[in-house]
Design a protein around this motif. Sequence first.
Motif, PDB file in Angstrom:
ATOM      1  N   THR A  93      -6.333  13.004 -35.891  1.00 52.78           N
ATOM      2  CA  THR A  93      -5.881  12.021 -36.880  1.00 52.78           C
ATOM      3  C   THR A  93      -6.680  10.723 -36.750  1.00 52.78           C
ATOM      4  OG1 THR A  93      -3.640  12.925 -36.878  1.00 52.78           O
ATOM      5  CG2 THR A  93      -3.920  10.683 -37.721  1.00 52.78           C
ATOM      6  N   GLY A 108      -1.546  17.489 -48.860  1.00 50.11           N
ATOM      7  CA  GLY A 108      -2.019  18.449 -47.871  1.00 50.11           C
ATOM      8  C   GLY A 108      -2.996  19.449 -48.422  1.00 50.11           C
ATOM      9  N   VAL A 162      -5.822  13.523 -41.500  1.00 50.63           N
ATOM     10  CA  VAL A 162      -5.435  14.506 -40.495  1.00 50.63           C
ATOM     11  C   VAL A 162      -6.316  15.733 -40.661  1.00 50.63           C
ATOM     12  CG1 VAL A 162      -3.547  15.797 -39.453  1.00 50.63           C
ATOM     13  CG2 VAL A 162      -3.060  13.665 -40.676  1.00 50.63           C
ATOM     14  N   ILE A 222       1.849  15.495 -39.567  1.00 52.07           N
ATOM     15  CA  ILE A 222       2.137  14.564 -40.659  1.00 52.07           C
ATOM     16  C   ILE A 222       3.170  13.540 -40.201  1.00 52.07           C
ATOM     17  CG2 ILE A 222       3.011  14.377 -43.023  1.00 52.07           C
ATOM     18  CD1 ILE A 222       1.999  17.323 -43.380  1.00 52.07           C
ATOM     19  N   ALA A 274      -4.105  15.264 -45.569  1.00 48.40           N
ATOM     20  CA  ALA A 274      -4.132  16.243 -44.493  1.00 48.40           C
ATOM     21  C   ALA A 274      -5.040  17.406 -44.824  1.00 48.40           C
ATOM     22  CB  ALA A 274      -2.719  16.760 -44.215  1.00 48.40           C
TER      23      ALA A 274
END
Length: 456
Positions: A449, A80, A114, A160, A173
């Motif tokens: 996404t 992330g 994402v 997620i 992400a």
Amino acid sequence: MKEFRILAPTGVLGAGFTPESLATGVALSPHVIACDAGSTDSGPAALGSGIPKLSDATVERDLRLLLRARAELGVPLIIGSCGTSGRDSGVDHLAELARSIAEEEQMSFTLALVYSEQSTDTLSELWDTGAIHPLDPPVPLDRDKLLSSTVVAMMGSEPIENALSRGADVVLAGRASDTALFAALPHMHGADAGLTWHAAKTIECGAACAVPPSADGLFVWLRDDHFDVRALQPGTRLTAQSVAAHTLYENIDPFKLKEPGGVLDTSTATYEQLDDTTVRVRGSKFEAADIYTNKLEGARARGFQTFAVGGIRDRAVIARIAQLIPMAQEHFTGKIESMFNSAVSPDDVDIDFTLYGANGVLGEREPEHTPSRELGILITVTAHTQEIAHSVCASVAHVVSHLPIPEYDGLASTVAYPFSPPETDRGPVYEFTINHVAAVAGPLDLFRTKIVVVGV
């Protein structure tokens, strides 16, 4: 008893970890590997410029080892806040590194990207509908400031989880809550929310809560009524106190930790020392929020900067420094217009003097005022062009090195510079512009996404 095993290899992708620790974690058969890749800790530059803090070389090294581990185990890998800031360009750049590694290593996997960067259309709608609310401390914000900023939204675990439910083997992400990366898989499978988010908080920074702290890994066994957390690096301990203390890291309240979907309450948690490397935690709770919110982070260019660094060792100069700096400030404020034939106003240039050894870190909050034997001086000039910033800083550095001292007759040397020339251009600099949240109808609203297949 339901069990989820989570491997957190390091505190941030690119910070490094030992292959031995990773191998230990892999041998414990985790259900998921997760790792943070960004933060606002280093200031607004990464968000404003789109340039990651850590180098491709260090990030690629860690990513390669994690992709190998994921392939060996056949479990998801979640990363992330890609590119430090979580900008779309950071996600895409890490995806390119992943594709390159996959080609070299002959890997294949389903990749979810994402995205969390917000368009001006989305920001306009949030503003116009009154969905943006200030956090404490409040930062002045208007529509123009919002739309002139680069803005990312901080996602919770749901985007997620959505990617994992769509078959993603690897999730890259944008800006994400650090804890969401580790909470996503157990949360989507119905694990206790309080224990899930507390376990995630404990391992979000890797072995930062170990003794001694290190850029290495932790492992969690999350079960129905407790979780166990273990340090992976040989010679590293984990204590009940160090685990409990981590709830205060980056939080104003050690018991109430806010997430997009609610609040983790650790006030009833207990910490049990199982052995030198393992601690058991029970009793955490999660209070769901009535309104789902995503934090917004924004940055924009502030101007260009040039700085000079010097040192002062003369006792007479140090004794007079409280009078000399305001005198220098006043001198240069009055000189700006003449330097540029009135084309530049004093309001267009900021000249800052920071004195290390005389409250340089805490400023007016410094509780101890003791005489210094030597001072470090940082001269920082900010202007709307690099040329102006450089020109002013060169003039300031020259004049400041010969400020008049009543104790001396004739010309005195006041500042010693370690570099020649003393001034160094920093280039563009940035400022944070937003400390707000957006109230949304659903946790996926601000995120996009894309699913792609990588490799053969």
